[in-house]
Design a protein around this motif. Structure first.
Motif, PDB file in Angstrom:
ATOM      1  N   TYR A  23       2.331   5.160   8.432  1.00 36.19           N
ATOM      2  CA  TYR A  23       1.573   6.425   8.344  1.00 36.19           C
ATOM      3  C   TYR A  23       1.915   7.344   9.519  1.00 36.19           C
ATOM      4  O   TYR A  23       2.256   8.522   9.327  1.00 36.19           O
TER       5      TYR A  23
ATOM      6  N   ARG B 252       0.852  -1.196   0.000  1.00 37.71           N
ATOM      7  CA  ARG B 252       0.000   0.000   0.000  1.00 37.71           C
ATOM      8  C   ARG B 252       0.878   1.233   0.000  1.00 37.71           C
ATOM      9  O   ARG B 252       2.037   1.194   0.454  1.00 37.71           O
ATOM     10  N   ARG B 253       0.318   2.335  -0.484  1.00 30.31           N
ATOM     11  CA  ARG B 253       1.064   3.585  -0.529  1.00 30.31           C
ATOM     12  C   ARG B 253       0.503   4.552   0.510  1.00 30.31           C
ATOM     13  O   ARG B 253      -0.710   4.758   0.599  1.00 30.31           O
ATOM     14  N   VAL B 254       1.395   5.149   1.278  1.00 31.68           N
ATOM     15  CA  VAL B 254       1.021   6.164   2.257  1.00 31.68           C
ATOM     16  C   VAL B 254       1.190   7.525   1.605  1.00 31.68           C
ATOM     17  O   VAL B 254       2.282   7.870   1.134  1.00 31.68           O
ATOM     18  N   ASP B 255       0.133   8.331   1.553  1.00 32.42           N
ATOM     19  CA  ASP B 255       0.166   9.681   0.985  1.00 32.42           C
ATOM     20  C   ASP B 255      -0.035  10.698   2.104  1.00 32.42           C
ATOM     21  O   ASP B 255      -1.020  10.624   2.844  1.00 32.42           O
ATOM     22  N   LEU B 256       0.890  11.641   2.221  1.00 28.20           N
ATOM     23  CA  LEU B 256       0.804  12.676   3.250  1.00 28.20           C
ATOM     24  C   LEU B 256       1.002  14.049   2.619  1.00 28.20           C
ATOM     25  O   LEU B 256       1.889  14.226   1.777  1.00 28.20           O
TER      26      LEU B 256
ATOM     27  N   TYR C 244       0.847  -0.562   7.196  1.00 21.80           N
ATOM     28  CA  TYR C 244       0.365   0.741   6.738  1.00 21.80           C
ATOM     29  C   TYR C 244       0.268   1.767   7.863  1.00 21.80           C
ATOM     30  O   TYR C 244       0.821   2.868   7.755  1.00 21.80           O
ATOM     31  N   TRP C 245      -0.424   1.446   8.939  1.00 21.06           N
ATOM     32  CA  TRP C 245      -0.657   2.450   9.975  1.00 21.06           C
ATOM     33  C   TRP C 245       0.620   2.789  10.734  1.00 21.06           C
ATOM     34  O   TRP C 245       0.823   3.949  11.143  1.00 21.06           O
TER      35      TRP C 245
ATOM     36  N   THR D 119       4.463  10.643   9.447  1.00 20.91           N
ATOM     37  CA  THR D 119       3.912  11.956   9.816  1.00 20.91           C
ATOM     38  C   THR D 119       4.777  12.623  10.875  1.00 20.91           C
ATOM     39  O   THR D 119       5.115  13.811  10.775  1.00 20.91           O
TER      40      THR D 119
ATOM     41  N   ARG E  20       4.995  10.488  -0.643  1.00 21.11           N
ATOM     42  CA  ARG E  20       4.406   9.171  -0.933  1.00 21.11           C
ATOM     43  C   ARG E  20       5.448   8.114  -0.629  1.00 21.11           C
ATOM     44  O   ARG E  20       6.592   8.217  -1.074  1.00 21.11           O
TER      45      ARG E  20
END
Length: 265
Positions: free
Chosen positions: A239, A173-177, A235-236, A243, A227
């Protein structure tokens, strides 16, 4: 009059009391037998090889089928002719059909879920405006457990008639911030800080390569997006770590936030 009533009551008790008692005993014993059958099926070696998603659906279908058989037996013990029951059901067919329309739709939806398998037990999905981990799929409902441990029950027909997003089906999965900085900051500096922070974040994959670029802005500031790819199960963790790491990197390098918008009185 009282003597006549007592006599009539005694006759009815003799006539139907035995049947009622036998029907109650049959219902109790039948319930125990159903539980034993369900438990025995669950211990069958072949059944253990069936995946969890199909197993829950089969259990639900089998349990309801056994209860239908038990109720038919109880009705026969009570002496109610099946022809009379069928006649009553046929007479009330329209009303029963309308009443069971939703139930039949849910059964059909459950069958379609078993055939097309948009998700399995244990997957994290978004559907019908809610999201959570799939607990089980029964004959009528799909049950999700939300991240804050709430049980969410969705009719199968509703699941089949809505967009389902399966967040666990793919390995990555891709993390987008998104981040905003002041207008006078240097884009290359911000991009470099973000990429360094991504590289220091645990569980971030280097293939596909991380991404950090200017994506837009206004007269008060610039918008950047980071990304990073990771395993779906991470994922989490990624994430929240990402951040924090990017926010701390900007703070340590005195990156200014966008100017506050002045509201005229």
């Amino acid at each position: 009059m009282d003597h006549l009533f007592e006599t009539r009551f005694s006759e009815l008790l003799v006539t139907y009391g035995e049947k009622i008692a036998l029907a109650i005993i049959c219902l109790i014993v039948g319930k125990i037998v159903i539980n034993l059958i369900i438990g025995a099926v669950g211990r069958v070696k072949y059944f253990n090889n069936v995946d969890q998603t199909a197993k829950g659906y089969i259990n639900s279908f089998l349990k309801i089928g056994l209860w239908v058989v038990l109720l038919i037996i109880v009705i026969q013990i009570l002496g109610v002719p099946m022809a009379s029951v069928i006649t009553v059901l046929a007479s009330a067919g329209l009303a029963i059909g309308l009443a069971l329309q939703g139930a039949l739709s849910n059964i059909a939806g459950g069958v379609m879920l078993m055939i097309f398998r948009p998700f399995s037990v244990g997957d994290y999905v978004q559907a019908s405006g809610v999201e959570g981990t799939v607990r089980d799929i029964t004959l009528f409902y799909t049950t999700l457990i939300s991240p804050d441990n709430k049980r969410i029950t969705i009719p199968n027909s509703q699941v089949m008639n809505t967009t389902v997003t399966n967040l666990s089906s793919e390995k990555l999965r891709r993390v987008d911030l998104d981040f905003s900085v002041a207008k006078d900051e240097t884009p290359e500096k911000i991009q470099s800080l973000m990429l360094e922070a991504i590289a220091k974040t645990n569980k971030v994959l280097q293939d596909p390569a991380p991404f950090a670029r200017l994506t837009g802005g206004n007269d008060k500031g610039m918008n950047f997006q980071a990304r990073a790819w990771c395993k779906s199960s991470d994922y989490w963790d990624v994430y929240f770590d990402l951040t924090q790491n990017i926010t701390e990197a900007m703070g340590e390098n005195d990156v200014k936030a966008p100017a506050a918008r002045v509201i005229q009185a």
